[in-house]
Design an enzyme around this catalytic site. Structure first.
Site, PDB file in Angstrom:
ATOM      1  N   ARG A  24       0.858  -1.206   0.000  1.00 36.30           N
ATOM      2  CA  ARG A  24       0.000   0.000   0.000  1.00 36.30           C
ATOM      3  C   ARG A  24       0.878   1.235   0.000  1.00 36.30           C
ATOM      4  O   ARG A  24       0.622   2.198  -0.704  1.00 36.30           O
ATOM      5  CB  ARG A  24      -0.941  -0.023   1.204  1.00 36.30           C
ATOM      6  CG  ARG A  24      -2.229  -0.794   1.014  1.00 36.30           C
ATOM      7  CD  ARG A  24      -2.031  -2.178   0.433  1.00 36.30           C
ATOM      8  NE  ARG A  24      -3.245  -2.962   0.332  1.00 36.30           N
ATOM      9  CZ  ARG A  24      -3.664  -3.810   1.267  1.00 36.30           C
ATOM     10  NH1 ARG A  24      -2.952  -4.011   2.378  1.00 36.30           N
ATOM     11  NH2 ARG A  24      -4.781  -4.489   1.085  1.00 36.30           N
ATOM     12  N   ASP A  55       0.335  -7.007  -3.205  1.00 34.87           N
ATOM     13  CA  ASP A  55      -1.093  -6.788  -2.943  1.00 34.87           C
ATOM     14  C   ASP A  55      -1.708  -6.120  -4.168  1.00 34.87           C
ATOM     15  O   ASP A  55      -1.020  -5.930  -5.185  1.00 34.87           O
ATOM     16  CB  ASP A  55      -1.297  -5.953  -1.661  1.00 34.87           C
ATOM     17  CG  ASP A  55      -2.564  -6.383  -0.913  1.00 34.87           C
ATOM     18  OD1 ASP A  55      -3.647  -6.302  -1.511  1.00 34.87           O
ATOM     19  OD2 ASP A  55      -2.456  -6.809   0.248  1.00 34.87           O
ATOM     20  N   HIS A 106      -6.149 -10.436  -3.613  1.00 37.22           N
ATOM     21  CA  HIS A 106      -5.192  -9.333  -3.409  1.00 37.22           C
ATOM     22  C   HIS A 106      -4.065  -9.423  -4.429  1.00 37.22           C
ATOM     23  O   HIS A 106      -2.886  -9.269  -4.085  1.00 37.22           O
ATOM     24  CB  HIS A 106      -4.645  -9.351  -1.977  1.00 37.22           C
ATOM     25  CG  HIS A 106      -5.639  -8.866  -0.947  1.00 37.22           C
ATOM     26  ND1 HIS A 106      -6.005  -7.541  -0.825  1.00 37.22           N
ATOM     27  CD2 HIS A 106      -6.355  -9.548  -0.022  1.00 37.22           C
ATOM     28  CE1 HIS A 106      -6.898  -7.421   0.152  1.00 37.22           C
ATOM     29  NE2 HIS A 106      -7.140  -8.625   0.649  1.00 37.22           N
ATOM     30  N   ASP A 163      -6.304 -14.463   2.194  1.00 38.39           N
ATOM     31  CA  ASP A 163      -7.406 -13.740   2.836  1.00 38.39           C
ATOM     32  C   ASP A 163      -8.301 -13.050   1.809  1.00 38.39           C
ATOM     33  O   ASP A 163      -7.855 -12.736   0.699  1.00 38.39           O
ATOM     34  CB  ASP A 163      -6.861 -12.685   3.822  1.00 38.39           C
ATOM     35  CG  ASP A 163      -5.938 -11.681   3.147  1.00 38.39           C
ATOM     36  OD1 ASP A 163      -5.148 -12.115   2.290  1.00 38.39           O
ATOM     37  OD2 ASP A 163      -6.006 -10.484   3.457  1.00 38.39           O
ATOM     38  N   GLU A 164      -9.522 -12.822   2.220  1.00 40.81           N
ATOM     39  CA  GLU A 164     -10.470 -11.953   1.512  1.00 40.81           C
ATOM     40  C   GLU A 164     -10.536 -12.252   0.009  1.00 40.81           C
ATOM     41  O   GLU A 164     -10.427 -11.340  -0.810  1.00 40.81           O
ATOM     42  CB  GLU A 164     -10.087 -10.484   1.748  1.00 40.81           C
ATOM     43  CG  GLU A 164     -10.100 -10.107   3.218  1.00 40.81           C
ATOM     44  CD  GLU A 164      -9.646  -8.677   3.494  1.00 40.81           C
ATOM     45  OE1 GLU A 164     -10.295  -8.016   4.317  1.00 40.81           O
ATOM     46  OE2 GLU A 164      -8.638  -8.227   2.905  1.00 40.81           O
ATOM     47  N   TRP A 195      -6.446 -13.856  12.136  1.00 39.83           N
ATOM     48  CA  TRP A 195      -6.578 -12.387  12.190  1.00 39.83           C
ATOM     49  C   TRP A 195      -8.003 -11.929  12.444  1.00 39.83           C
ATOM     50  O   TRP A 195      -8.236 -10.886  13.023  1.00 39.83           O
ATOM     51  CB  TRP A 195      -6.022 -11.762  10.904  1.00 39.83           C
ATOM     52  CG  TRP A 195      -6.858 -11.929   9.667  1.00 39.83           C
ATOM     53  CD1 TRP A 195      -6.948 -13.034   8.891  1.00 39.83           C
ATOM     54  CD2 TRP A 195      -7.716 -10.954   9.061  1.00 39.83           C
ATOM     55  NE1 TRP A 195      -7.797 -12.825   7.837  1.00 39.83           N
ATOM     56  CE2 TRP A 195      -8.279 -11.544   7.913  1.00 39.83           C
ATOM     57  CE3 TRP A 195      -8.057  -9.627   9.376  1.00 39.83           C
ATOM     58  CZ2 TRP A 195      -9.173 -10.868   7.081  1.00 39.83           C
ATOM     59  CZ3 TRP A 195      -8.941  -8.954   8.537  1.00 39.83           C
ATOM     60  CH2 TRP A 195      -9.494  -9.573   7.403  1.00 39.83           C
ATOM     61  N   PHE A 204      -1.794  -2.864  14.419  1.00 36.78           N
ATOM     62  CA  PHE A 204      -1.175  -1.591  14.800  1.00 36.78           C
ATOM     63  C   PHE A 204      -1.448  -0.487  13.775  1.00 36.78           C
ATOM     64  O   PHE A 204      -0.871   0.593  13.850  1.00 36.78           O
ATOM     65  CB  PHE A 204       0.332  -1.768  15.011  1.00 36.78           C
ATOM     66  CG  PHE A 204       0.708  -2.552  16.250  1.00 36.78           C
ATOM     67  CD1 PHE A 204      -0.268  -3.082  17.094  1.00 36.78           C
ATOM     68  CD2 PHE A 204       2.032  -2.773  16.584  1.00 36.78           C
ATOM     69  CE1 PHE A 204       0.072  -3.811  18.238  1.00 36.78           C
ATOM     70  CE2 PHE A 204       2.392  -3.486  17.720  1.00 36.78           C
ATOM     71  CZ  PHE A 204       1.413  -4.011  18.539  1.00 36.78           C
ATOM     72  N   ASP A 205      -2.351  -0.776  12.819  1.00 35.65           N
ATOM     73  CA  ASP A 205      -2.827   0.326  11.970  1.00 35.65           C
ATOM     74  C   ASP A 205      -4.027   0.996  12.642  1.00 35.65           C
ATOM     75  O   ASP A 205      -4.507   2.023  12.177  1.00 35.65           O
ATOM     76  CB  ASP A 205      -3.190  -0.153  10.549  1.00 35.65           C
ATOM     77  CG  ASP A 205      -4.156  -1.331  10.513  1.00 35.65           C
ATOM     78  OD1 ASP A 205      -4.338  -2.014  11.557  1.00 35.65           O
ATOM     79  OD2 ASP A 205      -4.743  -1.573   9.443  1.00 35.65           O
ATOM     80  N   TRP A 265      -0.549  -2.516   8.648  1.00 34.12           N
ATOM     81  CA  TRP A 265      -1.070  -2.286   7.296  1.00 34.12           C
ATOM     82  C   TRP A 265      -0.943  -0.796   6.997  1.00 34.12           C
ATOM     83  O   TRP A 265      -1.160   0.042   7.895  1.00 34.12           O
ATOM     84  CB  TRP A 265      -2.541  -2.723   7.218  1.00 34.12           C
ATOM     85  CG  TRP A 265      -2.722  -4.189   7.485  1.00 34.12           C
ATOM     86  CD1 TRP A 265      -3.200  -4.762   8.627  1.00 34.12           C
ATOM     87  CD2 TRP A 265      -2.404  -5.272   6.605  1.00 34.12           C
ATOM     88  NE1 TRP A 265      -3.198  -6.131   8.513  1.00 34.12           N
ATOM     89  CE2 TRP A 265      -2.718  -6.472   7.277  1.00 34.12           C
ATOM     90  CE3 TRP A 265      -1.884  -5.347   5.311  1.00 34.12           C
ATOM     91  CZ2 TRP A 265      -2.531  -7.730   6.698  1.00 34.12           C
ATOM     92  CZ3 TRP A 265      -1.704  -6.600   4.740  1.00 34.12           C
ATOM     93  CH2 TRP A 265      -2.023  -7.771   5.430  1.00 34.12           C
ATOM     94  N   THR A 266      -0.632  -0.461   5.742  1.00 35.54           N
ATOM     95  CA  THR A 266      -0.194   0.915   5.519  1.00 35.54           C
ATOM     96  C   THR A 266      -1.057   1.734   4.554  1.00 35.54           C
ATOM     97  O   THR A 266      -0.566   2.684   3.941  1.00 35.54           O
ATOM     98  CB  THR A 266       1.273   0.928   5.039  1.00 35.54           C
ATOM     99  OG1 THR A 266       1.350   0.189   3.818  1.00 35.54           O
ATOM    100  CG2 THR A 266       2.202   0.325   6.065  1.00 35.54           C
ATOM    101  N   GLU A 267      -2.339   1.396   4.444  1.00 37.06           N
ATOM    102  CA  GLU A 267      -3.192   2.238   3.585  1.00 37.06           C
ATOM    103  C   GLU A 267      -3.082   3.705   3.999  1.00 37.06           C
ATOM    104  O   GLU A 267      -2.999   4.600   3.156  1.00 37.06           O
ATOM    105  CB  GLU A 267      -4.661   1.805   3.705  1.00 37.06           C
ATOM    106  CG  GLU A 267      -4.992   0.492   3.012  1.00 37.06           C
ATOM    107  CD  GLU A 267      -4.878  -0.703   3.928  1.00 37.06           C
ATOM    108  OE1 GLU A 267      -4.120  -0.628   4.929  1.00 37.06           O
ATOM    109  OE2 GLU A 267      -5.540  -1.719   3.661  1.00 37.06           O
TER     110      GLU A 267
HETATM  111  C1  ACM Z   1      -5.992  -8.978   6.593  1.00 37.81           C
HETATM  112  O1  ACM Z   1      -5.972  -8.063   7.447  1.00 37.81           O
HETATM  113  N1  ACM Z   1      -6.705  -8.837   5.490  1.00 37.81           N
HETATM  114  C2  ACM Z   1      -5.264 -10.197   6.782  1.00 37.81           C
END
Ligand code: ACM
Length: 539
Positions: free
Chosen positions: A170, A199, A270, A332-333, A399, A425-426, A474-476
């Site tokens: 990100r 991603d 992703h 994931d997702e 998660w 930690f985001d 995560w760095t969005e």
């Molecule tokens: C995740 O936070 N989508 C693993």
């Protein structure tokens, strides 16, 4: 002895005993808290005349580590001696590999007396952790005559997986910062760096066989600007990637810091950045662009033989770069829309007797696991890989809460706990009105500290499958290296205590005191920790 002398004598005895007890009660400012630590009498004085002895040439690496630290913070190094003759005059530091019955590699003993600092361990990693504790006992001033409280420490970790993740897709952070991040992990005895390299919004690892992954996949036309709901974009080309040379350097650097890197190559979802470069591996085959918007994409890898060959070739290169046991394959997702409308997928499901798209996902992951296992490595994936059935040897990173981890442990699969509730930690760590914009949530320092990685619903046998815990960054909404540090620290120090220290030694008030004492250290080391975290009141 007359009565007066007797009273005096007894008073003196009581006072000394009281003072000694007080001395013992003082905690050393070490994070994570050691298993056993006693303060003893006196101080050791460190200066540039001190000898640094090692009893095995293999410890030169750790000796150099200490010397580099001393050089950058105090301007001097110590003379290293491999002859292991303890000097009659003058103070010395001794690093000693020893053979003990219980060969826990990360275990160490650190003894500080007036004359010597002795660190003993079975392996280099134990010596390294002894050094980390010793370094935390060092004041910064005065540089030429550092006083260290005498003490005796015996220490070893509670969990084998003490992890920190960083999303470099990100937002991209340069190789020099990755080394700094590794330094931060090492300070707190963390030993796994989970490197999120691919991603939807960017592919960040050079793959020689598929150059378009970085020529096209590493660059997006713009990024979301501001809050997600604003739906605004800056339209500024953004990107970057790590060359294989840089990765080799970082892996070597991590290894010197006793940190294993777990690279993550996301599949089957992703994957938009990869598909922008090679759209033939999607179900539609239609051209697409590297993602600009955060969130989850419907365009995912199609489970064709060609896709497995493509991913297998990528994983070959990844495996040759990263020597660790685990390769993270994401999982994931994964939106199933494309699969459910693809004639190829519907046919495949029929042919393989798969009852739905979840089982197709399980088929996908199992195929990938075979490729990775054939190279002598193991896969780990986010907890969605449980859906449709776990691949036979897969480890699970839990998660979406802890349920996935519990289910996997009950099936005798290894688990790393990383629930959003405590380990993301985001999330905000202070009042959202005054904090830099974050993705949401609220995970203050004390909440991280309160985390218990082994769920009490597991019996002793099942609990053995909990490898440890990890926090994810995560760095969005984290655009700079300064902000990565801000979000990671001091929460990482709290997590370090969760995964290293004995459960019965945990005490938030005591930790808070120690982390406050470390503020000066963080300032001097140039680590941009959150000040807000220190203002959050105990709930
Ligand atoms: C995740 O936070 N989508 C693993």
């Amino acid at each position: 002895m007359n009565i007066k002398t007797k009273v005096l004598f007894i008073s003196f005895f009581l006072l000394t005993t009281f003072l000694q007890a007080q001395e013992k009660r003082k905690t050393l400012p070490i994070i994570p808290a050691p298993a056993l630590a006693t303060i003893t009498k006196g101080e050791f004085t460190l200066n540039s005349n001190c000898m640094l002895l090692i009893n095995d040439a293999i410890l030169v690496q750790e000796a150099n580590y200490l010397n580099n630290y001393l050089l950058s913070n105090y301007g001097y190094q110590l003379a290293i001696s491999t002859s292991f003759i303890k000097p009659k005059k003058g103070n010395y530091i001794s690093l000693e590999l020893v053979q003990t019955e219980n060969k826990i590699e990360e275990k160490y003993e650190l003894t500080v007396s007036k004359k010597a600092i002795v660190i003993k361990a079975n392996a280099n990693s134990g010596i390294f952790y002894g050094l980390q504790s010793f370094i935390q006992l060092l004041p910064f001033e005065p540089k030429e005559s550092l006083k260290i409280t005498c003490c005796a420490i015996q220490d070893y970790p509670r969990y084998e997986w003490r992890g920190m993740h960083l999303d470099c897709s990100r937002h991209f952070f340069p190789a020099s910062f990755i080394k700094k991040y590794i330094d931060m992990l090492a300070m707190y005895k963390m030993n796994v760096f989970h490197w999120h390299l691919t991603d939807d919004q960017g592919w960040r690892i050079e793959i020689k066989q598929y150059p378009k992954l970085t020529e096209i996949g590493a660059w997006r036309k713009g990024s979301m600007a501001g809050a997600y709901d604003d739906n605004k974009f800056d339209n500024v080309r953004y990107g970057g990637f790590y060359t294989q040379n840089e990765i080799n350097e970082i892996v070597a650097y991590a290894s010197m810091n006793h940190i294993t890197i777990v690279p993550e190559i996301e599949m089957p979802g992703h994957a938009l950045a990869a598909l922008a470069a090679y759209p033939e591996y999607s179900c539609s085959g239609k051209p697409c662009e590297v993602g600009m918007k955060w969130g989850v994409e419907t365009n995912v890898f199609c489970p064709t033989e060609e896709t497995f060959t493509f991913l297998g070739n990528i994983l070959d290169e990844v495996i040759s770069l990263f020597p660790g046991k685990y390769i993270h394959i994401g999982g994931d997702e994964v939106l199933k829309d494309e699969w459910n409308k693809s004639a190829f997928c519907l046919n495949l499901m029929k042919e393989k007797n798969l009852k739905d798209a979840h089982e197709l996902q399980s088929y996908f992951i199992t195929r990938i696991e075979k490729i990775v296992n054939a190279k002598g490595r193991m896969i780990i994936g986010w907890d969605e890989i449980l859906e449709g059935g776990l691949a036979p040897n897969a480890a699970v990173m839990s998660w979406r809460g802890t349920e996935g981890g519990i289910a996997a442990a009950k099936q005798q699969h290894y688990v790393v706990m990383s629930p959003g509730s405590h380990c993301y930690f985001d999330h905000y760590q202070g009042n959202p009105e005054t904090e830099p914009h974050a993705i949401g949530g609220f995970t203050p320092l004390e909440k991280v500290y309160s985390y218990e990685p082994t769920p009490d619903t597991l019996n002793a046998e099942e609990a053995k499958y909990i490898l440890g815990a990890q926090a994810n960054v995560w760095t969005e909404y984290i655009t700079t290296t300064d902000q990565v540090e801000y979000m990671a620290m001091p929460r990482m120090a709290a997590l370090a205590e969760v995964v290293w220290s004995k459960k019965e030694n945990k005490n938030y008030d005591d930790f808070f005191l120690r982390i406050k004492l470390q503020q000066d250290r963080l300032n001097r080391l140039g680590i941009n920790y959150s000040k807000t975290a220190f203002n959050e009141k105990k709930k």
